[in-house]
Design a protein around this motif. Structure first.
Motif, mmCIF file in Angstrom:
data_model
loop_
_atom_site.group_PDB
_atom_site.id
_atom_site.type_symbol
_atom_site.label_atom_id
_atom_site.label_comp_id
_atom_site.label_asym_id
_atom_site.label_seq_id
_atom_site.Cartn_x
_atom_site.Cartn_y
_atom_site.Cartn_z
ATOM 1 N N ILE A 301 0.847 -1.207 0.000
ATOM 2 C CA ILE A 301 0.000 0.000 0.000
ATOM 3 C C ILE A 301 0.876 1.249 0.000
ATOM 4 O O ILE A 301 0.625 2.207 -0.743
ATOM 5 C CB ILE A 301 -0.946 -0.013 1.208
ATOM 6 C CG1 ILE A 301 -1.973 -1.143 1.056
ATOM 7 C CG2 ILE A 301 -1.669 1.326 1.341
ATOM 8 C CD1 ILE A 301 -2.896 -1.299 2.249
ATOM 9 N N CYS A 302 1.902 1.254 0.828
ATOM 10 C CA CYS A 302 2.797 2.420 0.879
ATOM 11 C C CYS A 302 3.495 2.620 -0.468
ATOM 12 O O CYS A 302 3.623 3.767 -0.938
ATOM 13 C CB CYS A 302 3.828 2.243 1.992
ATOM 14 S SG CYS A 302 3.141 2.330 3.657
ATOM 15 N N ASP A 303 3.956 1.535 -1.080
ATOM 16 C CA ASP A 303 4.593 1.643 -2.395
ATOM 17 C C ASP A 303 3.627 2.233 -3.414
ATOM 18 O O ASP A 303 4.006 3.083 -4.226
ATOM 19 C CB ASP A 303 5.062 0.270 -2.873
ATOM 20 C CG ASP A 303 6.241 -0.253 -2.060
ATOM 21 O OD1 ASP A 303 6.877 0.569 -1.367
ATOM 22 O OD2 ASP A 303 6.501 -1.463 -2.107
ATOM 23 N N ALA A 304 2.385 1.775 -3.377
ATOM 24 C CA ALA A 304 1.401 2.251 -4.349
ATOM 25 C C ALA A 304 1.111 3.734 -4.166
ATOM 26 O O ALA A 304 0.981 4.488 -5.143
ATOM 27 C CB ALA A 304 0.112 1.448 -4.216
ATOM 28 N N LEU A 305 1.023 4.202 -2.932
ATOM 29 C CA LEU A 305 0.659 5.596 -2.672
ATOM 30 C C LEU A 305 1.848 6.545 -2.814
ATOM 31 O O LEU A 305 1.693 7.681 -3.269
ATOM 32 C CB LEU A 305 0.066 5.722 -1.262
ATOM 33 C CG LEU A 305 -1.284 5.027 -1.039
ATOM 34 C CD1 LEU A 305 -1.701 5.153 0.419
ATOM 35 C CD2 LEU A 305 -2.352 5.647 -1.938
ATOM 36 N N ASP A 307 5.222 5.662 -4.184
ATOM 37 C CA ASP A 307 6.139 5.455 -5.298
ATOM 38 C C ASP A 307 5.448 5.003 -6.583
ATOM 39 O O ASP A 307 6.118 4.736 -7.583
ATOM 40 C CB ASP A 307 7.203 4.408 -4.908
ATOM 41 C CG ASP A 307 7.970 4.831 -3.659
ATOM 42 O OD1 ASP A 307 8.237 6.033 -3.528
ATOM 43 O OD2 ASP A 307 8.273 3.964 -2.830
ATOM 44 N N GLY A 308 4.129 4.878 -6.563
ATOM 45 C CA GLY A 308 3.434 4.348 -7.727
ATOM 46 C C GLY A 308 3.257 2.854 -7.592
ATOM 47 O O GLY A 308 4.029 2.175 -6.900
ATOM 48 N N TRP A 309 2.214 2.314 -8.250
ATOM 49 C CA TRP A 309 1.908 0.893 -8.108
ATOM 50 C C TRP A 309 3.082 0.029 -8.562
ATOM 51 O O TRP A 309 3.715 0.327 -9.562
ATOM 52 C CB TRP A 309 0.665 0.560 -8.935
ATOM 53 C CG TRP A 309 0.165 -0.821 -8.646
ATOM 54 C CD1 TRP A 309 0.270 -1.909 -9.448
ATOM 55 C CD2 TRP A 309 -0.481 -1.259 -7.466
ATOM 56 N NE1 TRP A 309 -0.273 -3.010 -8.840
ATOM 57 C CE2 TRP A 309 -0.750 -2.632 -7.620
ATOM 58 C CE3 TRP A 309 -0.855 -0.633 -6.273
ATOM 59 C CZ2 TRP A 309 -1.392 -3.395 -6.636
ATOM 60 C CZ3 TRP A 309 -1.482 -1.384 -5.304
ATOM 61 C CH2 TRP A 309 -1.743 -2.750 -5.485
ATOM 62 N N PRO A 310 3.371 -1.047 -7.812
ATOM 63 C CA PRO A 310 4.497 -1.911 -8.202
ATOM 64 C C PRO A 310 4.393 -2.330 -9.672
ATOM 65 O O PRO A 310 3.316 -2.630 -10.166
ATOM 66 C CB PRO A 310 4.323 -3.122 -7.269
ATOM 67 C CG PRO A 310 3.585 -2.577 -6.086
ATOM 68 C CD PRO A 310 2.673 -1.527 -6.625
ATOM 69 N N ALA A 311 5.537 -2.309 -10.347
ATOM 70 C CA ALA A 311 5.551 -2.621 -11.786
ATOM 71 C C ALA A 311 5.026 -4.030 -12.028
ATOM 72 O O ALA A 311 5.433 -4.977 -11.376
ATOM 73 C CB ALA A 311 6.977 -2.497 -12.321
ATOM 74 N N THR A 312 4.067 -4.140 -12.952
ATOM 75 C CA THR A 312 3.507 -5.443 -13.314
ATOM 76 C C THR A 312 3.433 -5.548 -14.820
ATOM 77 O O THR A 312 3.365 -4.543 -15.525
ATOM 78 C CB THR A 312 2.084 -5.624 -12.740
ATOM 79 O OG1 THR A 312 1.260 -4.558 -13.233
ATOM 80 C CG2 THR A 312 2.090 -5.586 -11.231
#
Length: 513
Positions: A301-305, A307-312
């Motif tokens: 959640i912290c990464d998404a808010l 740094d942007g959503w984890p690369a997929t």
């Protein structure tokens, strides 16, 4: 905002279908005989149970200790019932006395021999009315908090509960006063009687009381919430829209450099977020990653808010969200029909249809229109094991172990009578259990017996008995736990329109002429 303020109950006695304070009848108003009879009803069982516990020898085994705990739990219920009755009656006396004193003030003024009391002067100075009910209530709550050695907020919640029991749900109070139900179950019934018509509040009391005598607190809470949504005079679509306007983010700080963020948002979005985070937390598990699953969830959640959503790679994740839409209810009254969001509960049908619009597939589920229990699923496109899994998800809703609320998504099919001992893989011999409670059943000696009405009779290693209902059941009117009686359903006429909605009627063949 503090945690206490963020999570404080929004219960309001003015939303209960009861008369205003000072106008409500209590046993003391009906004479000494009625007051003494009420006192006996409230305190006789307390005295008998306490005396019985006192006279028992010291505990000498686990089974004996568990029986003693059951008696103590009943005693807690009895004491809470007595506390509620005394609290509600004390407040009623105070309001009645204040109203009576207020009616004498004009007579005193006419005498012209008395100066204005100091209290009245102070009230005039502060711009308040001493006979105002909210002022009387706040003063009484403060006094009761001193008597109970508790906080005013807790006593405020206790008074709401007490008024609901005393003046709206007398049958619930009677059952609580003899220890037949728990305080939490009684609280849930009173809480969900808010905003209902008096006759609907009585219907809730009559429907849920038999369940409260048998089921766990969480099961009663779940059914009370669903029943409240169905009986509420305003359509859920209208209330959902109004509540969605109140969406917000709240945070507060805690010790050791930590803080809490609370999101108040529509349930379908909350479940979609949680499902998405859970999917990534499991998918990205690394043997060399020493973080716990909870830590990974928060870090995602912290990464998404931040740094942007984890690369997929590929398309964005479509999280699984299960929604049950009642076709028969939609036919009967589309405005009053409720859908069920797995992991949450009742939501507006309009919201459910929006969720279903993008669904890649559908599963038809046949439900008992009287009890609400799922009894069959469509099998045209699924293998039997898949169909059975779908049925159990719809029927059980959560793990079937007493008091467990883990959703069906995190539970597994368990044979009630073990496969190795001849048990079959059928709906009457399977239920959903989370891994932890499968271990309880298979390793620690917990026993489960399937009853004809769909409930499961659990027996603990030391002989404690608990009847657990399927999560989809909303009414036990036709259930008989003691006689193991299967509910008898009246004949239902399924016309072409109903069959077409359920998908059981093939479309007419086009003429080739």
């Amino acid at each position: 905002m503090s945690k206490r303020e963020a999570f404080h109950s929004q219960d309001d006695p003015r939303r209960l279908p009861i008369s205003p304070p000072g106008t409500r009848r209590i046993p003391g108003f009906d004479g000494l005989w009625a007051a003494n009879l009420d006192k006996d009803n409230l305190f006789t069982q307390i005295a008998a149970t306490a005396t019985h516990l006192y006279e028992q020898p010291p505990v000498s085994s686990s089974a004996q200790g568990l029986e003693r705990l059951k008696a103590i739990a009943r005693l807690h219920s009895m004491l809470d019932a007595a506390e509620a009755a005394v609290l509600a009656d004390s407040y009623e006396y105070l309001v009645a006395e204040t109203v009576s004193q207020g009616s004498q003030e004009p007579l005193l003024d006419d005498l012209g021999e008395f100066e204005e009391p100091v209290e009245d002067q102070s009230a005039y100075f502060y711009g308040v009315n001493r006979s105002d009910e909210s002022l009387i209530r706040s003063s009484f709550v403060a006094e009761a908090a001193v008597a109970l050695r508790s906080s005013e907020r807790k006593v405020q919640d206790k008074l709401f509960f007490a008024e609901g029991l005393r003046h709206l749900c007398p049958d619930i109070l009677d059952a609580l006063s003899v220890g037949e139900i728990t305080t939490r179950s009684a609280q849930e019934i009173v809480k969900h009687s808010q905003d209902l018509a008096p006759e609907d509040a009585q219907l809730m009391q009559q429907t849920l009381l038999p369940i409260a005598r048998q089921a766990t607190d969480s099961a009663v809470a779940q059914r009370a919430r669903k029943m409240h949504e169905r009986l509420h005079p305003k359509p859920i679509e209208e209330r959902h829209k109004k509540s969605a306007e109140d969406r917000k983010v709240i945070y507060w700080h805690e010790a050791n450099g930590m803080s809490v963020i609370q999101l108040h948002l529509p349930a379908e979005k909350a479940l979609a977020i949680i499902n998405t985070v859970n999917w990534h937390a499991v998918r990205n598990a690394d043997p060399d990653d020493h973080r716990t699953e909870q830590q990974r969830r928060l870090d995602i959640i912290c990464d998404a808010l931040l740094d942007g959503w984890p690369a997929t790679e590929g398309t964005p994740l479509k999280a699984r969200v299960a929604v049950t839409i009642p076709a028969l209810e939609m036919l009967a009254d589309p405005k009053r029909a409720l859908a069920d969001l797995e992991g949450y509960g009742p939501i507006p049908v309009g919201t459910a249809l929006l969720i279903a619009k993008d669904a890649p597939s559908f599963i038809k589920v046949l439900t008992d229109p009287w009890s609400g229990a799922a009894i069959d699923v469509g099998r045209e496109k699924y293998r039997p094991s898949k169909a059975l899994r779908d049925l159990l998800r719809s029927r059980d809703v959560v793990c079937r172990f007493p008091g467990c609320n883990r959703p069906a998504e995190s539970a597994e099919i368990d044979h009630i009578d073990a496969w190795a001992k001849g048990g079959h893989t059928t709906r009457s011999n399977t239920h959903l259990l989370c891994k932890r409670h499968q271990m309880f059943k298979h390793v620690l000696g917990w026993q489960a017996t399937y009853l004809p009405d769909g409930s499961v009779n659990w027996r603990s290693p030391n002989g404690m008995i608990c009847v657990e209902l399927p999560g989809s059941v909303t009414s036990v009117q036709n259930f008989d736990f003691e006689k193991e009686q299967t509910p008898m359903l009246p004949t239902i006429e399924l016309n072409d329109r109903v069959r077409r909605v359920l998908g059981w009627l093939e479309p007419p063949e086009e003429s080739t002429a």
